[in-house]
Design an enzyme around this catalytic site. Structure first.
Site, PDB file in Angstrom:
ATOM      1  CG  HIS A 493      -1.846  -1.111   1.334  1.00  0.00           C
ATOM      2  ND1 HIS A 493      -2.421  -1.511   2.524  1.00  0.00           N
ATOM      3  CD2 HIS A 493      -2.326  -1.956   0.384  1.00  0.00           C
ATOM      4  CE1 HIS A 493      -3.205  -2.558   2.301  1.00  0.00           C
ATOM      5  NE2 HIS A 493      -3.164  -2.848   1.020  1.00  0.00           N
TER       6      HIS A 493
HETATM    7  C1  LIG Z   1       0.333  -7.158  -5.018  1.00  0.00           C
HETATM    8  C2  LIG Z   1      -0.574  -6.023  -4.638  1.00  0.00           C
HETATM    9  C3  LIG Z   1      -1.704  -6.282  -3.877  1.00  0.00           C
HETATM   10  C4  LIG Z   1      -2.556  -5.248  -3.502  1.00  0.00           C
HETATM   11  N1  LIG Z   1      -3.710  -5.541  -2.851  1.00  0.00           N
HETATM   12  C5  LIG Z   1      -4.622  -4.569  -2.640  1.00  0.00           C
HETATM   13  C6  LIG Z   1      -5.902  -4.868  -2.122  1.00  0.00           C
HETATM   14  O1  LIG Z   1      -6.238  -6.033  -1.886  1.00  0.00           O
HETATM   15  N2  LIG Z   1      -6.772  -3.850  -1.918  1.00  0.00           N
HETATM   16  C7  LIG Z   1      -6.436  -2.551  -2.195  1.00  0.00           C
HETATM   17  O2  LIG Z   1      -7.253  -1.666  -1.965  1.00  0.00           O
HETATM   18  N3  LIG Z   1      -5.225  -2.243  -2.685  1.00  0.00           N
HETATM   19  C8  LIG Z   1      -4.329  -3.215  -2.938  1.00  0.00           C
HETATM   20  N4  LIG Z   1      -3.129  -2.909  -3.512  1.00  0.00           N
HETATM   21  C9  LIG Z   1      -2.815  -1.481  -3.753  1.00  0.00           C
HETATM   22  C10 LIG Z   1      -3.578  -0.871  -4.933  1.00  0.00           C
HETATM   23  O3  LIG Z   1      -3.688  -1.782  -5.989  1.00  0.00           O
HETATM   24  C11 LIG Z   1      -2.840   0.387  -5.375  1.00  0.00           C
HETATM   25  O4  LIG Z   1      -2.795   1.285  -4.271  1.00  0.00           O
HETATM   26  C12 LIG Z   1      -3.496   1.114  -6.551  1.00  0.00           C
HETATM   27  O5  LIG Z   1      -3.704   0.246  -7.630  1.00  0.00           O
HETATM   28  C13 LIG Z   1      -2.626   2.293  -6.978  1.00  0.00           C
HETATM   29  O6  LIG Z   1      -3.262   2.983  -8.009  1.00  0.00           O
HETATM   30  P1  LIG Z   1      -2.573   4.194  -8.752  1.00  0.00           P
HETATM   31  O7  LIG Z   1      -3.623   4.801  -9.612  1.00  0.00           O
HETATM   32  O8  LIG Z   1      -1.865   5.040  -7.789  1.00  0.00           O
HETATM   33  O9  LIG Z   1      -1.419   3.574  -9.649  1.00  0.00           O
HETATM   34  P2  LIG Z   1      -1.294   2.184 -10.544  1.00  0.00           P
HETATM   35  O10 LIG Z   1      -2.582   1.464 -10.487  1.00  0.00           O
HETATM   36  O11 LIG Z   1      -0.082   1.554 -10.060  1.00  0.00           O
HETATM   37  O12 LIG Z   1      -1.152   2.766 -11.990  1.00  0.00           O
HETATM   38  C14 LIG Z   1      -0.039   3.423 -12.510  1.00  0.00           C
HETATM   39  C15 LIG Z   1      -0.003   3.167 -14.019  1.00  0.00           C
HETATM   40  O13 LIG Z   1       0.882   4.095 -14.638  1.00  0.00           O
HETATM   41  C16 LIG Z   1       1.687   3.422 -15.586  1.00  0.00           C
HETATM   42  N5  LIG Z   1       2.935   4.173 -15.716  1.00  0.00           N
HETATM   43  C17 LIG Z   1       3.835   4.410 -14.744  1.00  0.00           C
HETATM   44  N6  LIG Z   1       4.855   5.159 -15.204  1.00  0.00           N
HETATM   45  C18 LIG Z   1       4.579   5.431 -16.503  1.00  0.00           C
HETATM   46  C19 LIG Z   1       5.255   6.174 -17.531  1.00  0.00           C
HETATM   47  N7  LIG Z   1       6.409   6.783 -17.274  1.00  0.00           N
HETATM   48  N8  LIG Z   1       4.688   6.216 -18.762  1.00  0.00           N
HETATM   49  C20 LIG Z   1       3.507   5.592 -19.014  1.00  0.00           C
HETATM   50  N9  LIG Z   1       2.830   4.888 -18.078  1.00  0.00           N
HETATM   51  C21 LIG Z   1       3.363   4.809 -16.852  1.00  0.00           C
HETATM   52  C22 LIG Z   1       1.875   2.046 -14.962  1.00  0.00           C
HETATM   53  O14 LIG Z   1       2.271   1.083 -15.912  1.00  0.00           O
HETATM   54  C23 LIG Z   1       0.501   1.774 -14.367  1.00  0.00           C
HETATM   55  O15 LIG Z   1      -0.373   1.166 -15.288  1.00  0.00           O
HETATM   56  C24 LIG Z   1      -2.254  -3.916  -3.890  1.00  0.00           C
HETATM   57  C25 LIG Z   1      -1.120  -3.655  -4.658  1.00  0.00           C
HETATM   58  C26 LIG Z   1      -0.291  -4.695  -5.051  1.00  0.00           C
HETATM   59  C27 LIG Z   1       0.902  -4.375  -5.902  1.00  0.00           C
END
Ligand SMILES: Cc1cc2nc3c(=O)[nH]c(=O)nc-3n(C[C@H](O)[C@H](O)[C@H](O)COP(=O)(O)OP(=O)(O)OC[C@H]3O[C@@H](n4cnc5c(N)ncnc54)[C@H](O)[C@@H]3O)c2cc1C
Ligand SMILES: *[C@@H]1O[C@H](CO)[C@@H](O)[C@H](O)[C@H]1NC(C)=O
Ligand SMILES: *[C@@H]1O[C@H](CO)[C@@H](O)[C@H](O)[C@H]1NC(C)=O
Ligand SMILES: *[C@@H]1O[C@H](CO)[C@@H](O)[C@H](O)[C@H]1NC(C)=O
Ligand SMILES: *[C@@H]1O[C@H](CO)[C@@H](O)[C@H](O)[C@H]1NC(C)=O
Ligand SMILES: *[C@@H]1O[C@H](CO)[C@@H](O)[C@H](O)[C@H]1NC(C)=O
Length: 553
Positions: A493
C-alpha cells in the site's frame, strides 16, 4: 502452481476462445495526433477513471498513455493474482536494503510489485475493498474530508461491484463470532469485501475504461513510456514519449496533463522533468523547472507480520483441496468456489490494530518465497505448511494501521528506465513497533474464542536464530519486535510521495507550474486504515469533477 496440468489446459482453451472473440477497441491507436486537450499518464486504478470521465465530454480530446499492454488472462482469476508478480506486467521494484526491518529478506530488500498495463496495480492486486475509517481523513486538506468523499464512496461501491466473501465459510464464521465474544470497545471483525463480478476480477479497467474505449474523442496509446513532462516558462507544453519500437516522440497538450503513474513513477517523472528538491535535481544535473522540496518524501506503507495459525479441523483452503476436478470445473462453469475469491475471509481492526485473515493454508513454496523475497530459512520458520500441501491452517496478516515512519523515493539516475531508489523506512519510528506489537496481541485474543478453539486454532511460533535468546512467545514484547523486524512484509500500500498540501494544492495542481495535476496514490496525505484502492477510485471521481469544474456528478 495450484493445479498445474489441469488448470493449464483449461486456461489455454479459454484463452484461445477469449482472444478469438476479442476485437480491438476503437480508442486503441498506434499513431497519436500532434495535440490533445488532456493527456493522462498511466492507465492504472486512477488513470482509467480520469480518462473515462474526461472523455464523457464529447467536445474535448483525451489521450491516455500507458507503459504496458493488456494483462493476460490469468489476471481475471482472483486467487491466482500472485502468479502475475515478476512477469512482464509487473514493474518488479525492490526497496533499498532496510535498516530497521526486513532482516529475513534477501539483501534486506522487499519486493514491491506494481502493475504495468491497462488497469495498473489494480489489475494484479488482491481486490480487498475498504474505505478506511472516518478518522483517517480528519487532517486531510480542505475538500478531502470524510464528509466530502462520502457521496463518492457510495457511488464507487456500486460501480466497483463490491461483494462479500460468497459462501458461508468456517473461518469467516469464527472470525465474525469472535467480535461478539470479545465484547471489546472499538473492535470490528467482519467478512472481507472485494471487487469481483461473476467470479472474475473487477477493476477500473473494466468498470471505467472499457465503457469509454470506443469513444472517438479518447485515444489510448499502449506500450509507450512517458519519459519527460515538457514545460515552457513553467507552463505545460506536452510530453515526451518513447514508443515500443524505441523511437522518441513529442505530444502537445492544450489544457492539462494529469499524472496517474503511481506512488513510485509519478515522483520519478516529476524529478526527471525538473520539478522537485533542488539538491536532488542538481545531483543528477537536471535543469530546474521548479524547486519543490517535498516531491518523493512522505512515503509510507503498511507492514504486515504474517502470523501463522495451525488448525486441527479441516476448515482451511489447502493446496490439495484447490487442485480437485470439481473445484476447477465449478470455477470455469459457474464462476464459484475458492478460485473465484481472493482467499481473504475476514478484515478486522481495533484502535490502530489491523487484521486480515487469509484462509489459504499452503502454497507452493517457490512461488511465495520468490514473490516476497523471503530467505528460505525465514520462509520455512514462518510457514509450517511449507513442505506439506495437506497442512491445515491460515495466515493472519497483522499490521499497524497508522504507521508513523516515513521514507522516500529518489532518483538512481536521470534515466527514466533506471528504477528509482525506494526507501520505505519500515519501523524506523519506534511507535510503530509498539503499535504492531498491540496488533499481534489483538490477533492472539481473537483465537481465544469459541469457534477458533473448536477448530483447534493454535498460533505457530517461528524459531528464528536471531530471536532464540528471547522467550518464544508473541506476548513477550522483545520477541514480537524481533519477529517483526525479521519477517514484516510489505502490505503493498505505498502512498504519499506527492501529498496534497505539499506537492499539489487542494485541487491537485502541482505547485509552481501551470497545466499539470496529479491523481494517484502519491497524493494521499496519510495512511488509510484499510486498503487504498477503492479510496483512490473515489478520489479520482472527485478529481474528474474538479478538472471539469462541475459539482458532484
Ligand atoms: C500485489 C498487490 C496487492 C494489492 N492488494 C490490494 C488490495 O487487496 N486492496 C487494495 O485496496 N489495494 C491493494 N493494492 C494497492 C492498490 O492496488 C494500489 O494502491 C493502486 O492500484 C494504486 O493505483 P494508482 O492509480 O496510484 O497507480 P497504478 O494502479 O499503479 O497505476 C499506474 C499506471 O501508470 C503506468 N505508468 C507508470 N509510469 C509510466 C510512464 N512513465 N509512462 C507511461 N505509463 C506509466 C503504470 O504502468 C501503471 O499502469 C495492492 C497492490 C499490489 C501491488
Ligand atoms: C515507431 O513507432 C512510432 C509510433 O507508432 C512511429 O511514429 C515511428 O515512425 C516508428 N519508428 C520506426 C523507426 O519505425
Ligand atoms: C464543452 O461543453 C461543455 C458543456 O457541455 C462546456 O461547459 C465546455 O466549456 C465545453 N468545452 C470546450 C473545450 O469547448
Ligand atoms: C474508540 O476509538 C475512538 C476513535 O479512534 C477513540 O477516540 C476512543 O478513545 C476509542 N475508545 C476506546 C474505549 O478505545
Ligand atoms: C483500544 O484502546 C483502548 C484505549 O487505549 C484500550 O483500553 C483498549 O483495550 C484497546 N482495544 C484493543 C482491542 O486493543
Ligand atoms: C516437513 O519438514 C519438517 C522439518 O522441518 C519435518 O519434521 C516434517 O516431517 C516434514 N513434513 C513433510 C510432510 O515432509
Amino acid at each position: 502452481m495450484w493445479g498445474h496440468v489441469l488448470i493449464s489446459i483449461v486456461v489455454l482453451l479459454t484463452s484461445l476462445f477469449y482472444h478469438y472473440h476479442f476485437s480491438e477497441p476503437a480508442s486503441i491507436i498506434d499513431y497519436p495526433e500532434t495535440h490533445y486537450d488532456y493527456v493522462v499518464v498511466g492507465a492504472g486504478t486512477s488513470g482509467c477513471v480520469i480518462a473515462s470521465r474526461l472523455s464523457e465530454m464529447s467536445n474535448v480530446t483525451v489521450l491516455l498513455v500507458e507503459a504496458g499492454g493488456y494483462f493476460g488472462w490469468t489476471s481475471t482469476i482472483p486467487l491466482l493474482a500472485p502468479m502475475m508478480q515478476g512477469t512482464e506486467v509487473d514493474w518488479a521494484y525492490k526497496t533499498e536494503p532496510q535498516v530497521f526491518s526486513s532482516r529475513g529478506f534477501n539483501g534486506y530488500r522487499q519486493n514491491w510489485p506494481r502493475g504495468k498495463g491497462l488497469g495498473g496495480s489494480g489489475q494484479l492486486n488482491y481486490l480487498v475493498h475498504s474505505f478506511g475509517r472516518p478518522e483517517d481523513y480528519k487532517r486531510w486538506p480542505k475538500g478531502w474530508s470524510h464528509a466530502d468523499l462520502l457521496p463518492y464512496f457510495q457511488k464507487v461501491t456500486d460501480i466497483m461491484n463490491v461483494v462479500p466473501m460468497p459462501e458461508e465459510e468456517y473461518l469467516t464464521k469464527a472470525f465474525i463470532l469472535a467480535e461478539e465474544s470479545l465484547k471489546l470497545d472499538n473492535v470490528s471483525l467482519r467478512k472481507a469485501m472485494y471487487t469481483a463480478k461473476r467470479g472474475s476480477r473487477w477493476t477500473t479497467h473494466h468498470a471505467y475504461l472499457q465503457k469509454a474505449w470506443n469513444r472517438k474523442n479518447l485515444h489510448i496509446l499502449m506500450n509507450t513510456l512517458v519519459t519527460k513532462i515538457l514545460f515552457k516558462n513553467n507552463n505545460i507544453e506536452g510530453i515526451k514519449v518513447m514508443y515500443k519500437n524505441g523511437s522518441i516522440g513529442r505530444i502537445g497538450v492544450r489544457k492539462e496533463v494529469i499524472l496517474c503513474a503511481g506512488t513510485i513513477n509519478t515522483p520519478q517523472l516529476l524529478l526527471i522533468s525538473g520539478v522537485g528538491p533542488i539538491s536532488e535535481l542538481e545531483k543528477h544535473k537536471i535543469s530546474v523547472v521548479r524547486d519543490l522540496p517535498e516531491v518523493g518524501r512522505n512515503l509510507f506503507d503498511h507492514l504486515n507480520v504474517p502470523v501463522y495459525v495451525n488448525l486441527r479441523e479441516r476448515v482451511s483452503i489447502t493446496l490439495v483441496k484447490l487442485q480437485t476436478v470439481p473445484e476447477v470445473f465449478n470455477y470455469f462453469t459457474f464462476g464459484t468456489g475458492w478460485l473465484a475469491t481472493n482467499g481473504v475471509m475476514g478484515l478486522g481492526r481495533a484502535n490502530n490494530s489491523g487484521l486480515l485473515l487469509f484462509g489459504v493454508a499452503s502454497a507452493e513454496e517457490k512461488l511465495l518465497k520468490t514473490i516476497s523475497n523471503f530467505e528460505t530459512e525465514t520462509y520455512r520458520s514462518l510457514f509450517p505448511s511449507y513442505n506439506d500441501s495437506m497442512h491445515e491452517g491460515f495466515i493472519y496478516l497483522v499490521s499497524c494501521l497508522q504507521p508513523k515512519s516515513r521514507g522516500s523515493v529518489t532518483l538512481r539516475s536521470s534515466d527514466i528506465r533506471d528504477p528509482p531508489r525506494i526507501n520505505p523506512a519500515y519501523l524506523q519510528d519506534s511507535d510503530d513497533v509498539t503499535c504492531t506489537y498491540r496488533a499481534i496481541n489483538f490477533a492472539l485474543e481473537t483465537l481465544n474464542t469459541r469457534l477458533f478453539r473448536e477448530y483447534g486454532a493454535k498460533v505457530h511460533i517461528p524459531d528464528f536464530e536471531e530471536c532464540r535468546h528471547l522467550r518464544p512467545d508473541y506476548r513477550d514484547f522483545d520477541y514480537s519486535e524481533c519477529v517483526m523486524r525479521i519477517a514484516g512484509l510489505t502490505g503493498y500500500h505505498p502512498c504519499g510521495t506527492c501529498r496534497i498540501g505539499a506537492v499539489v494544492d487542494e485541487e491537485l495542481r502541482v505547485k509552481g507550474v501551470s497545466g499539470l495535476r496529479i491523481m494517484d496514490a502519491s497524493v494521499v496525505p496519510s495512511p488509510i486504515s484499510g486498503t487504498p484502492n477503492s479510496v483512490l477510485v473515489a478520489m479520482a471521481e472527485r478529481a474528474s469533477d474538479i478538472i471539469l469544474d462541475r459539482s458532484f456528478n
